[in-house]
Design a protein around this motif. Structure first.
Motif, PDB file in Angstrom:
ATOM      1  N   LYS A  81       0.823  -1.217   0.000  1.00 48.31           N
ATOM      2  CA  LYS A  81       0.000   0.000   0.000  1.00 48.31           C
ATOM      3  C   LYS A  81       0.860   1.271   0.000  1.00 48.31           C
ATOM      4  O   LYS A  81       0.600   2.226   0.727  1.00 48.31           O
ATOM      5  CB  LYS A  81      -0.985  -0.009   1.173  1.00 48.31           C
ATOM      6  N   LEU A  82       1.927   1.218  -0.820  1.00 50.61           N
ATOM      7  CA  LEU A  82       2.809   2.352  -1.099  1.00 50.61           C
ATOM      8  C   LEU A  82       3.755   2.699   0.043  1.00 50.61           C
ATOM      9  O   LEU A  82       4.510   3.668  -0.055  1.00 50.61           O
ATOM     10  CB  LEU A  82       2.013   3.619  -1.480  1.00 50.61           C
ATOM     11  N   VAL A  83       3.769   1.909   1.116  1.00 51.23           N
ATOM     12  CA  VAL A  83       4.589   2.218   2.290  1.00 51.23           C
ATOM     13  C   VAL A  83       5.753   1.220   2.384  1.00 51.23           C
ATOM     14  O   VAL A  83       5.557   0.014   2.263  1.00 51.23           O
ATOM     15  CB  VAL A  83       3.747   2.157   3.581  1.00 51.23           C
ATOM     16  N   GLY A  84       6.964   1.731   2.588  1.00 49.97           N
ATOM     17  CA  GLY A  84       8.129   0.866   2.699  1.00 49.97           C
ATOM     18  C   GLY A  84       8.421   0.112   1.419  1.00 49.97           C
ATOM     19  O   GLY A  84       8.732  -1.088   1.452  1.00 49.97           O
ATOM     20  N   VAL A  85       8.358   0.799   0.293  1.00 48.07           N
ATOM     21  CA  VAL A  85       8.407   0.136  -1.008  1.00 48.07           C
ATOM     22  C   VAL A  85       9.750   0.261  -1.716  1.00 48.07           C
ATOM     23  O   VAL A  85       9.882  -0.170  -2.864  1.00 48.07           O
ATOM     24  CB  VAL A  85       7.301   0.694  -1.930  1.00 48.07           C
ATOM     25  N   GLU A  86      10.759   0.823  -1.079  1.00 46.72           N
ATOM     26  CA  GLU A  86      12.007   1.106  -1.782  1.00 46.72           C
ATOM     27  C   GLU A  86      12.613  -0.148  -2.416  1.00 46.72           C
ATOM     28  O   GLU A  86      12.990  -0.140  -3.596  1.00 46.72           O
ATOM     29  CB  GLU A  86      13.012   1.763  -0.827  1.00 46.72           C
ATOM     30  N   THR A  87      12.724  -1.230  -1.662  1.00 46.94           N
ATOM     31  CA  THR A  87      13.316  -2.455  -2.209  1.00 46.94           C
ATOM     32  C   THR A  87      12.427  -3.073  -3.274  1.00 46.94           C
ATOM     33  O   THR A  87      12.914  -3.564  -4.307  1.00 46.94           O
ATOM     34  CB  THR A  87      13.578  -3.471  -1.083  1.00 46.94           C
ATOM     35  N   VAL A 121       1.408   9.862   2.186  1.00 45.04           N
ATOM     36  CA  VAL A 121       1.851   8.559   1.682  1.00 45.04           C
ATOM     37  C   VAL A 121       2.050   8.618   0.170  1.00 45.04           C
ATOM     38  O   VAL A 121       3.070   8.153  -0.368  1.00 45.04           O
ATOM     39  CB  VAL A 121       0.842   7.464   2.064  1.00 45.04           C
ATOM     40  N   LEU A 122       1.068   9.189  -0.525  1.00 47.18           N
ATOM     41  CA  LEU A 122       1.164   9.255  -1.976  1.00 47.18           C
ATOM     42  C   LEU A 122       2.343  10.119  -2.416  1.00 47.18           C
ATOM     43  O   LEU A 122       3.089   9.752  -3.336  1.00 47.18           O
ATOM     44  CB  LEU A 122      -0.138   9.797  -2.572  1.00 47.18           C
ATOM     45  N   GLY A 123       2.514  11.257  -1.791  1.00 44.81           N
ATOM     46  CA  GLY A 123       3.597  12.148  -2.163  1.00 44.81           C
ATOM     47  C   GLY A 123       4.955  11.497  -1.990  1.00 44.81           C
ATOM     48  O   GLY A 123       5.845  11.639  -2.843  1.00 44.81           O
ATOM     49  N   HIS A 124       5.142  10.771  -0.888  1.00 47.29           N
ATOM     50  CA  HIS A 124       6.412  10.081  -0.658  1.00 47.29           C
ATOM     51  C   HIS A 124       6.643   9.024  -1.727  1.00 47.29           C
ATOM     52  O   HIS A 124       7.759   8.894  -2.265  1.00 47.29           O
ATOM     53  CB  HIS A 124       6.424   9.451   0.729  1.00 47.29           C
ATOM     54  N   PHE A 125       5.599   8.270  -2.048  1.00 45.62           N
ATOM     55  CA  PHE A 125       5.728   7.221  -3.065  1.00 45.62           C
ATOM     56  C   PHE A 125       6.079   7.817  -4.425  1.00 45.62           C
ATOM     57  O   PHE A 125       7.023   7.364  -5.093  1.00 45.62           O
ATOM     58  CB  PHE A 125       4.432   6.417  -3.156  1.00 45.62           C
ATOM     59  N   LEU A 126       5.339   8.815  -4.854  1.00 41.33           N
ATOM     60  CA  LEU A 126       5.575   9.384  -6.181  1.00 41.33           C
ATOM     61  C   LEU A 126       6.964  10.013  -6.283  1.00 41.33           C
ATOM     62  O   LEU A 126       7.578   9.999  -7.358  1.00 41.33           O
ATOM     63  CB  LEU A 126       4.496  10.416  -6.508  1.00 41.33           C
ATOM     64  N   ALA A 127       7.465  10.547  -5.181  1.00 45.03           N
ATOM     65  CA  ALA A 127       8.800  11.138  -5.202  1.00 45.03           C
ATOM     66  C   ALA A 127       9.890  10.075  -5.347  1.00 45.03           C
ATOM     67  O   ALA A 127      11.003  10.386  -5.795  1.00 45.03           O
ATOM     68  CB  ALA A 127       9.029  11.952  -3.934  1.00 45.03           C
ATOM     69  N   TYR A 178      -5.323  16.518  -4.723  1.00 43.62           N
ATOM     70  CA  TYR A 178      -4.778  15.407  -5.495  1.00 43.62           C
ATOM     71  C   TYR A 178      -4.343  15.880  -6.877  1.00 43.62           C
ATOM     72  O   TYR A 178      -3.236  15.552  -7.339  1.00 43.62           O
ATOM     73  CB  TYR A 178      -5.815  14.289  -5.603  1.00 43.62           C
ATOM     74  N   ALA A 179      -5.182  16.647  -7.544  1.00 41.73           N
ATOM     75  CA  ALA A 179      -4.831  17.158  -8.864  1.00 41.73           C
ATOM     76  C   ALA A 179      -3.575  18.019  -8.799  1.00 41.73           C
ATOM     77  O   ALA A 179      -2.683  17.922  -9.662  1.00 41.73           O
ATOM     78  CB  ALA A 179      -5.998  17.958  -9.441  1.00 41.73           C
ATOM     79  N   ALA A 180      -3.484  18.868  -7.772  1.00 41.43           N
ATOM     80  CA  ALA A 180      -2.310  19.726  -7.623  1.00 41.43           C
ATOM     81  C   ALA A 180      -1.058  18.890  -7.368  1.00 41.43           C
ATOM     82  O   ALA A 180       0.028  19.199  -7.887  1.00 41.43           O
ATOM     83  CB  ALA A 180      -2.536  20.712  -6.483  1.00 41.43           C
ATOM     84  N   GLN A 181      -1.209  17.836  -6.595  1.00 35.98           N
ATOM     85  CA  GLN A 181      -0.063  16.976  -6.287  1.00 35.98           C
ATOM     86  C   GLN A 181       0.458  16.284  -7.547  1.00 35.98           C
ATOM     87  O   GLN A 181       1.676  16.199  -7.773  1.00 35.98           O
ATOM     88  CB  GLN A 181      -0.484  15.940  -5.246  1.00 35.98           C
ATOM     89  N   LEU A 182      -0.449  15.818  -8.400  1.00 36.32           N
ATOM     90  CA  LEU A 182      -0.032  15.205  -9.655  1.00 36.32           C
ATOM     91  C   LEU A 182       0.715  16.205 -10.531  1.00 36.32           C
ATOM     92  O   LEU A 182       1.741  15.876 -11.141  1.00 36.32           O
ATOM     93  CB  LEU A 182      -1.243  14.654 -10.411  1.00 36.32           C
ATOM     94  N   ARG A 183       0.190  17.418 -10.619  1.00 35.93           N
ATOM     95  CA  ARG A 183       0.860  18.444 -11.435  1.00 35.93           C
ATOM     96  C   ARG A 183       2.258  18.739 -10.902  1.00 35.93           C
ATOM     97  O   ARG A 183       3.218  18.841 -11.663  1.00 35.93           O
ATOM     98  CB  ARG A 183       0.022  19.723 -11.473  1.00 35.93           C
TER      99      ARG A 183
END
Length: 272
Positions: A81-87, A121-127, A178-183
């Protein structure tokens, strides 16, 4: 700017003897898709890590201007669920993705309908997502032991952009943040067309536009009418005029309509 019109997956028994001619051997089905359409969305990468030899074979079977959109790992989106996904991300990009070279299209990440909008959570994942093939190679080098030396690809000879798209299914994603975050992060919000009450979002947030057509009236099944495809063609032309590469993938495959609908839409978009 280009039109990438295709199907979500290509190995379907119901297509044989219909979209696939009688007698066409299964190993040539992707080649046939590439002769009729301009792109394909790969389902297999969602369910499991593929092998480098698989990506090499796909590249060999398609022309240089063909595009593969890859579905990101469900281990990342549905289990972690997008958390702890680096590996997990490192393993995904080390699995052979880079061997597609110029054929590598966007990576589409599909969130389950049970996952609400969490901007942190989403912002960290997308970054974390690599934006170039060189960044992807550096991330891939951090893979774990799930990929042995013979299964990991961690180098690339060229540096090309990698685009990302996000398909969401929880109503909370209609939030303006959400839209602003995607942009801000240059990620495409997927337009999802389906009879289920998933949010329909047209978010001009990236240099690409991405749509997944699951069947307008019956999920994964219904055929798109001429009138509906006329409307989609007009929508695609609008995205193109805005300067975006257009990606549309038909997922109404259970009754064999997807490849025919993709061809009908592509025909509407060809120069007259």
């Amino acid at each position: 700017m280009t039109y990438r019109i295709g199907v979500s997956g290509w190995s379907y028994a119901s297509w044989r003897g219909d979209f696939y001619p009688e007698g066409l051997v299964q190993r040539r089905e992707l080649e046939h898709v590439a002769s009729r359409l301009t792109a394909v969305e790969v389902n297999g990468t969602f369910y499991s890590l593929q092998r480098p030899s698989t990506f090499e074979r796909w590249a060999e079977q398609t022309p240089p201007d063909f595009s593969f959109a890859l579905k990101g790992s469900r281990y990342v989106t549905h289990l972690l669920k997008l958390v702890g996904v680096e590996t997990a991300l490192a393993n995904f990009f080390a699995s052979g993705v880079l061997l597609l070279g110029e054929r590598l299209g966007p990576i589409v990440w599909q969130l389950p309908a049970t996952s609400p909008y969490d901007p942190d959570v989403l912002g960290h994942f997308l970054a974390l997502l690599p934006r170039t093939t060189q960044e992807a190679a550096r991330l891939a080098a951090r893979h774990d032991d799930r990929l042995g030396p013979d299964r990991a690809v961690t180098e690339t000879t060229v540096d090309r952009p990698i685009r990302h798209a996000l398909e969401v299914r929880h109503p909370s994603f209609t939030h303006a943040d959400y839209a602003a975050q995607l942009r801000d992060l240059d990620v495409a919000g997927v337009w999802t067309d389906a009879p289920k009450p998933w949010p329909v979002l047209d978010l001009p947030s990236s240099s690409i536009a991405y749509a997944r057509l699951h069947g307008h009236t019956r999920l994964y099944a219904s055929r798109y009418s001429d009138r509906s495809l006329d409307a989609w063609a007009e929508r695609c032309r609008g995205w193109h005029e805005d300067g975006r590469d257009v990606h549309v993938y038909f997922d109404n495959d259970s009754e064999g309509h997807a490849p025919h609908d993709a061809e009908r839409l592509l025909e509407r978009l060809r120069p007259t």
